[in-house]
Design a protein around this motif. Structure first.
Motif, short mmCIF file in Angstrom:
data_model
loop_
_atom_site.label_atom_id
_atom_site.label_comp_id
_atom_site.label_asym_id
_atom_site.label_seq_id
_atom_site.Cartn_x
_atom_site.Cartn_y
_atom_site.Cartn_z
N GLU A 191 12.60 4.26 26.65
CA GLU A 191 11.50 3.98 27.56
C GLU A 191 10.52 3.04 26.86
N HIS A 192 10.40 1.84 27.39
CA HIS A 192 9.47 0.85 26.84
C HIS A 192 9.72 0.62 25.35
N GLY A 193 11.01 0.59 25.00
CA GLY A 193 11.39 0.30 23.63
C GLY A 193 11.29 1.46 22.67
N ARG A 194 11.01 2.65 23.19
CA ARG A 194 10.87 3.82 22.34
C ARG A 194 11.80 4.92 22.84
N ALA A 195 12.16 5.84 21.94
CA ALA A 195 13.06 6.93 22.30
C ALA A 195 12.35 7.95 23.17
N ALA A 196 13.12 8.53 24.08
CA ALA A 196 12.62 9.62 24.94
C ALA A 196 13.78 10.56 25.22
N LEU A 197 13.46 11.82 25.51
CA LEU A 197 14.48 12.81 25.85
C LEU A 197 14.81 12.73 27.33
N THR A 198 16.05 13.04 27.67
CA THR A 198 16.42 13.08 29.09
C THR A 198 15.87 14.32 29.77
N VAL A 251 3.31 15.11 21.99
CA VAL A 251 2.44 13.96 21.72
C VAL A 251 1.21 14.45 20.98
N PHE A 252 0.93 13.81 19.83
CA PHE A 252 -0.24 14.14 19.02
C PHE A 252 -0.99 12.84 18.73
N ARG A 253 -2.21 12.75 19.24
CA ARG A 253 -3.06 11.57 19.03
C ARG A 253 -2.33 10.29 19.40
N GLY A 254 -1.59 10.37 20.53
CA GLY A 254 -0.91 9.21 21.08
C GLY A 254 0.45 8.93 20.48
N ARG A 255 0.88 9.72 19.52
CA ARG A 255 2.15 9.49 18.84
C ARG A 255 3.15 10.56 19.25
N THR A 256 4.36 10.15 19.66
CA THR A 256 5.40 11.09 20.06
C THR A 256 6.08 11.68 18.83
N VAL A 257 6.27 13.00 18.86
CA VAL A 257 6.97 13.71 17.79
C VAL A 257 8.07 14.56 18.45
N PHE A 258 9.30 14.37 17.99
CA PHE A 258 10.41 15.16 18.50
C PHE A 258 10.61 16.36 17.56
N VAL A 259 10.66 17.55 18.15
CA VAL A 259 10.82 18.77 17.35
C VAL A 259 12.09 19.49 17.80
N VAL A 293 20.01 13.70 15.92
CA VAL A 293 18.93 12.96 15.26
C VAL A 293 19.28 11.48 15.17
N LYS A 294 20.52 11.18 14.85
CA LYS A 294 20.96 9.78 14.79
C LYS A 294 20.77 9.09 16.14
N SER A 295 21.03 9.82 17.23
CA SER A 295 20.90 9.21 18.55
C SER A 295 19.45 8.84 18.84
N ILE A 296 18.50 9.58 18.30
CA ILE A 296 17.09 9.20 18.44
C ILE A 296 16.79 7.98 17.57
N LEU A 297 17.25 8.02 16.32
CA LEU A 297 16.95 6.93 15.40
C LEU A 297 17.65 5.63 15.80
N ASP A 298 18.78 5.74 16.49
CA ASP A 298 19.45 4.54 16.97
C ASP A 298 18.59 3.79 17.99
N VAL A 299 17.81 4.54 18.75
CA VAL A 299 16.91 3.93 19.74
C VAL A 299 15.60 3.51 19.10
#
Length: 608
Positions: free
Chosen positions: A426-433, A458-466, A506-512
């Motif tokens: 999404e807009h050049g950044r990773a997102a979950l389905t 989202v923390f202070r505008g930054r996305t964090v995947f947990v 994790v690789k699938s996130i980093l690939d994006v």
């Protein structure tokens, strides 16, 4: 108390039926009369008389066990031979309360048996016994053979010999080398009267009136008084389990770092829950080491604090909600995100088809508020009934708690127990389905095991995947004192598959998005040096933050006196590269007899 000889002159017969335990019966010499105890014990772990009758074996009673399913007594020959490999003590299994006393000189006729605690499938070593005994008391009030002193000088540093390849790796047939290997040394003392002195406690007293000490205080010590299990070669030879022949009510209530001062003396036994065990007729005096529960620092305004905490089968019937809430608020300082493992459904272990856990989670959240903490929001996914392992009927799962005043959760609908979460751009950044979602729940890697829970924060505008994890347990692994050396870790096969699944995701996130902030945390049921951890870390996709701590502080769990890592927080390169990463394993449970969970929680603080 010893009985006088005048009351013990007549022959006393004690009949017993052998327990249903597994036995080893080997081809052995013909029936032998009046053999000595050291003849029965022999120079290997298996008696040369296994399965055969022996007559008038003489000894002095050194300990009597009047409780449990293994009632009987230990006796020892006061006239030892010159071979250090042959034990002079043996356990006589009576099945009912023995009619002998410590200090009785007895002769015993019966059948020699090799009893395998836990059954042969456990891989445990066997305990040489005399079963179906006829016991004759010759006299009473005799001196008990002096105990063998077990200390840092007597226990070898090498743990065990390599097993015989021709016997599937078993050490049973190998000649004992008690001056070379710790397990051989302990085996050479099986059934004998032994003693430890001023021994430091390295495993807190448990619900079964057992604790662990070390006779080697300088062997891989932790900062707080334990013994560190830092590699597969660090078995820690000085560890010894302590039980008591007296009432459980009088057993010392000890924490790690305490000391059993003075001498602790009794027969050396072997059991399925700890291997070699000193069953004390005389216990030392407990001296407190003053161990205190830790508290971490509060996160700064710009730091995100993410924690993992296994709350051990928490359900609405438990009385530990206030204690867990206090731990989260006061010891963990109210992290922004908390991954909880072992949250049970609303009916707990009752197997009634319930999968909803809202009552369990809400009760914990309310308790946190009552303890002065924030009102957390939460996300989770209910599992399919009875498909995720754990206590039957409990339907344990991972749950995200998050403080909505500090962090927001990105909800993406469609996640359920059987839908696999994916990654999109999404807009050049990773997102979950889907968020929350589960990683590939149909994979065989997760059969009868918890599926990882993934969330987008989202923390202070930054996305964090947990990614919240609870990998398959170590059930079925052979113990460190197994007859098979090195022991087989059969359970890690599934954890390796699970680690590969998480790493691939994790690789699938980093690939994006190469610089994505990813935190994978939870109860991985494996060590930071294990193959599981190596697969998780992959080629640098993740890194276990516990390795940022000094080695003496790297533990989250205490098993059989070994302080070790089961719980971890792993981070992606973007987080690791930050110069402000701060990790803390907060020791509030594992080292204490009054623990509310058997796991210590961990906290990671960083600037996304």
């Amino acid at each position: 108390m010893p009985s006088t000889s005048s009351t013990r002159l007549a022959a006393l017969t004690v009949a017993a039926v052998c327990s249903a335990a597994s036995t080893i019966v080997l081809t052995s010499p013909a029936h032998a009369a009046a053999v000595r105890i050291h003849d029965i014990q022999g120079t290997t772990r298996i008696s040369p008389y296994a399965g055969k009758a022996v007559t008038d074996v003489a000894g002095v009673v050194t300990g009597v066990r009047t409780y449990g399913s293994s009632r009987g007594f230990w006796m020892q020959d006061p006239s030892p031979d010159a071979d250090p490999a042959t034990s002079e003590g043996v356990f006589v299994f009576t099945g009912s309360t023995p009619k002998v006393a410590v200090g009785d000189a007895v002769t015993v006729s019966g059948t020699v048996s090799e009893y395998v605690p836990g059954g042969t499938s456990s891989g445990n070593q066997s305990l040489t016994e005399i079963t179906r005994p006829t016991v004759t008391v010759v006299s009473g009030g005799n001196a008990v053979p002096a105990p063998v002193v077990v200390d840092a000088d007597s226990v070898p540093d090498a743990y065990a010999p390599a097993g015989d390849p021709a016997a599937n790796g078993s050490v049973n047939g190998l000649t004992l080398r008690p001056r070379t290997y710790a397990l051989d040394y302990y085996e050479s003392l099986e059934g004998m009267n032994v003693q430890v002195a001023d021994a430091r406690v390295v495993g807190a007293t448990d619900a079964y009136a057992e604790l662990w000490v070390t006779v080697k205080p300088h062997e891989h010590p932790t900062r707080r008084g334990g013994t560190l299990y830092g590699s597969y070669a660090w078995q820690n030879t000085g560890r010894l389990q302590i039980q008591s022949l007296g009432p459980a009510a009088g057993f010392p209530v000890a924490n790690v770092g305490d000391t059993l001062a003075g001498t602790t003396t009794g027969p050396l036994d072997y059991n399925q829950y700890g291997g070699y065990t000193l069953v004390a007729g005389k216990l030392g005096t407990l001296e407190s080491g003053g161990l205190q529960r830790e508290s971490t620092r509060r996160q700064h305004h710009g730091e995100l604090a993410v924690a993992t905490y296994n709350v051990e089968n928490l359900d609405p019937s438990d009385g530990t909600f206030a204690a867990h809430a206090s731990a989260i608020v006061n010891n963990l300082k109210s992290p922004d995100i908390v991954s909880l493992e072992e949250i049970q459904d609303n009916s707990g272990a009752t197997d009634d088809g319930t999968v909803d856990a809202s009552r369990t989670v809400t009760e914990l959240i309310d308790a946190i508020v009552a303890a002065g903490g924030p009102r957390y929001d939460w996300r989770s996914i209910d599992p399919v009934d009875d498909q995720d392992g754990g206590e039957p009927g409990g339907n344990i799962r991972q749950v995200f708690l998050f403080n909505p005043e500090r962090v927001s959760f990105t909800d993406r609908p469609g996640g359920d127990a059987t839908t696999a979460v994916g990654v999109t751009e999404e807009h050049g950044r990773a997102a979950l389905t889907v968020s929350p979602g589960r990683i590939d729940p149909a994979s065989d890697a997760w059969k009868s095991s918890r599926k990882p829970l993934v969330g987008e924060f989202v923390f202070r505008g930054r996305t964090v995947f947990v990614i919240a994890n609870h990998f398959a347990s170590k059930g079925g692994d052979q113990g460190l004192t197994s007859q098979y050396q090195p022991p087989t870790r059969s359970s890690e096969t599934q954890r390796h598959l699970q680690a590969a699944e998480v790493n691939t995701f994790v690789k699938s996130i980093l690939d994006v998005q190469k610089n994505a902030d990813i935190v994978a945390l939870g109860d991985f049921n494996d060590f930071e040096f294990s193959g599981t951890a190596q697969i998780l870390e992959g080629d640098g996709e993740l890194w276990s933050a516990i390795k940022s701590l000094p080695r003496s502080e790297r533990y989250t769990y205490d098993y059989q006196g070994n302080s070790q890592v089961l719980d971890q927080i792993l981070v992606s390169p973007a987080i690791r590269r930050g110069c402000d990463l701060d990790y803390d394993s907060v020791h509030i449970n594992a080292e204490f007899h009054d623990q509310i969970s058997d796991h210590d929680p961990q906290v990671l603080r960083f600037h996304p």
